[in-house]
Design an enzyme around this catalytic site. Structure first.
Site, PDB file in Angstrom:
ATOM      1  N   HIS A 214      32.546  34.547  44.362  1.00  0.00           N
ATOM      2  CA  HIS A 214      32.522  34.292  45.800  1.00  0.00           C
ATOM      3  C   HIS A 214      32.810  32.813  46.062  1.00  0.00           C
ATOM      4  O   HIS A 214      33.278  32.441  47.131  1.00  0.00           O
ATOM      5  CB  HIS A 214      31.164  34.652  46.398  1.00  0.00           C
ATOM      6  CG  HIS A 214      30.866  36.115  46.376  1.00  0.00           C
ATOM      7  ND1 HIS A 214      30.146  36.694  45.375  1.00  0.00           N
ATOM      8  CD2 HIS A 214      31.209  37.108  47.228  1.00  0.00           C
ATOM      9  CE1 HIS A 214      30.051  37.995  45.615  1.00  0.00           C
ATOM     10  NE2 HIS A 214      30.680  38.269  46.731  1.00  0.00           N
ATOM     11  N   ASP A 286      39.017  43.274  44.959  1.00  0.00           N
ATOM     12  CA  ASP A 286      37.745  42.767  45.449  1.00  0.00           C
ATOM     13  C   ASP A 286      38.045  42.025  46.751  1.00  0.00           C
ATOM     14  O   ASP A 286      39.212  41.787  47.092  1.00  0.00           O
ATOM     15  CB  ASP A 286      37.117  41.838  44.405  1.00  0.00           C
ATOM     16  CG  ASP A 286      35.596  41.746  44.534  1.00  0.00           C
ATOM     17  OD1 ASP A 286      35.069  42.176  45.568  1.00  0.00           O
ATOM     18  OD2 ASP A 286      34.951  41.224  43.601  1.00  0.00           O
TER      19      ASP A 286
END
Length: 531
Positions: A214, A286
């Site tokens: 992230h 993702d």
């Protein structure tokens, strides 16, 4: 069981090329969005023929909240709002949407007041237990379909062989590839029985890294031979058995492609996953807003185009749908677009036309299932068994570190033994040398020492150093690595703080049940002999 969208049918009308490209996009939608944002999404779905959506709780809790500075507002009516929004968004779509969510341990991963099942690391502690994991997958699938969700982006099949991993850890079944495979397969079979689509992730394996994708780009510096031996093993075996989709993580594997992260690497997506490993289903990215890749493509639509060109079929959490469609139409061949479109269409046909699934029983069995899992996962890590006998046969302190969490475990000890539950300060000032210490970590992720403040952690360290202790840990087992345990320390892992797990922990303490669980990972701390 009702599925809000079981009456939808797929239109046989010929789609334009632009409409087909729109079907490849999966923007994020948020349960707690404003009405203005909801209307904006409805227009996006309608105008660009978006093919799927992925639900998150709120913009504050999603992958956009990189620094954790935005406040997550609790919404007790999230589930009702979820169903309302699904109905609205489906109404806006000319072609029924595939509705996705991350429900690795149930809808509770994203939605308040919904059933929560144990984390994968807890299920990893089962000695076998595939039938229980099948039931977990089945219950989660039923809950998804009842809400109008057809696609659960789960399970995680990463092998967690790095204790420093900040993002996978508790989401993985463990470090043993055979056990990860067996448990993943059971979970998938359970979901499949309910007609819920799956997605194994995060290809080609996000376990052996200490970087959160992230925030940054993890590097997995391993050869293809090494990857096939471990990381790729569960992916290959599950592909051979048949899965609906594979999610590609944001990882740099320099020995496979030293120029591009896996998200935009044709060597990894097309050459390895598609051709060498023989996967013919849907490949999904993702979240494309994650900093591992989003920062490298400042021009809107370029990341989407690069991922598609590398072999991606579905562009998850695309923030630039219009620009992404334009870029793909400009750069991709009609044949390549058709290939991805056909794969998506096959999934939609499976959900909206075949629609084969089992029915959920009327009774709510999730608490009973959690209790059974708790009984079969509780794990003893004993360094000094003789000290345990001494502790239980003499007076002991009943110490609780719970950070405001409900602590029925210590309360039951108080009621049974007449020993008042005390805090760390009271325990430190006491002359009594024996102690039962119930620890409820503030957070499940290792960031910032699992949420422990320095003062609390220092007090725990001092108690462990000075007293004969039996620790019951209701959380991530990796917490043990920051407790400064002695070689003689005695620990019981309960893994979860659910009421069912606390009840089982108390039953274990009074000798009513025996521990049957096995620690599914290796700790850095070596302090025990597992019995």
């Amino acid at each position: 069981m009702t599925d809000t969208h079981q009456t939808y049918t797929l239109s046989k009308k010929e789609l334009t090329l632009r409409e087909k490209v729109g079907q490849l996009f999966m923007p994020a939608v948020f349960i707690n969005d404003t009405e203005e944002e909801v209307q904006k999404m409805e227009r996006l779905i309608k105008e660009y023929h978006v093919g799927s959506i992925c639900f998150f709780h709120s913009r504050a809790s999603a992958a956009t909240n990189f620094e954790g500075k935005k406040k997550v507002v609790h919404n007790a009516k999230s589930y009702d709002r979820l169903k309302e929004l699904i109905a609205q968004y489906q109404k806006a779509a000319e072609i029924p949407l595939l509705v996705a969510i991350d429900a690795e341990w149930g809808l509770a991963m994203r939605i308040e007041n919904t059933p929560q099942f144990p984390y994968a690391i807890t299920l990893g502690a089962l000695n076998g237990g595939e039938n229980l994991i099948y039931q977990v997958g089945q219950h989660i699938g039923w809950d998804c379909r009842a809400a109008g969700i057809q696609w659960n982006l789960a399970p995680v099949v990463d092998i967690n062989n790095n204790p420093e991993n900040p993002v996978i850890g508790y989401r993985s079944f463990g470090e043993n590839k055979e056990k990860v495979l067996a448990k993943s397969e059971a979970f998938i079979r359970g979901m499949k029985s309910t007609g819920t689509l799956n997605s194994i992730k995060h290809f080609p394996g996000h376990g052996d890294t200490a970087t959160d994708s992230h925030l940054g780009l993890p590097v997995i510096d391993k050869s293809l031979v090494e990857l096939k031996e471990n990381e790729l093993f569960p992916f290959q075996e599950l592909i051979n058995k048949g899965v609906d989709s594979v999610m590609v993580g944001h990882l740099l594997l320099p020995q496979l492609d030293d120029q591009n992260p896996s998200t935009t690497s044709s060597k990894i997506i097309t050459a390895l996953l598609r051709k060498q490993m023989g996967f013919e289903g849907v490949i999904i990215s993702d979240a494309l807003n994650m900093h591992a890749v989003s920062k490298k493509y400042p021009q809107k639509g370029k990341l989407e185009q690069a991922a598609f060109e590398a072999g991606m079929d579905v562009l998850c959490f695309s923030e630039h749908v219009k620009e992404g469609i334009d870029e793909i139409l400009t750069n991709a061949s009609e044949e390549r677009i058709q290939q991805s479109f056909d794969r998506i269409w096959n999934l939609k046909h499976k959900v909206f036309v075949e629609n084969s699934r089992s029915e959920k029983p009327n009774t709510d069995l999730h608490s009973k299932l959690n209790r059974e899992i708790a009984e079969k996962t509780i794990t003893e890590l004993y360094g000094d068994v003789a000290a345990l006998e001494q502790l239980k046969s003499s007076g002991f302190l009943n110490v609780s570190v719970c950070f405001g969490k409900e602590n029925s475990f210590s309360e039951q000890i108080s009621a049974h033994f007449g020993s008042k539950t005390i805090n760390l300060n009271s325990a430190l000032s006491s002359d009594i040398k024996n102690m039962v210490l119930g620890i409820f970590p503030p957070a499940v992720k290792p960031k910032n020492l699992f949420g422990f403040d320095e003062k609390t952690l220092a007090s725990i360290h001092r108690l462990i150093a000075e007293k004969n202790s039996l620790i019951y840990l209701f959380g991530n087992p990796y917490v043990l690595d920051i407790l400064k345990l002695r070689p003689s320390s005695n620990v019981v892992l309960a893994y979860q703080n659910f009421p069912e797990f606390q009840d089982v922990a108390f039953d274990h303490f009074i000798g009513k049940i025996k521990a049957k669980g096995m620690l599914p990972i290796q700790l850095k701390t070596k302090f025990y002999e597992q019995l």
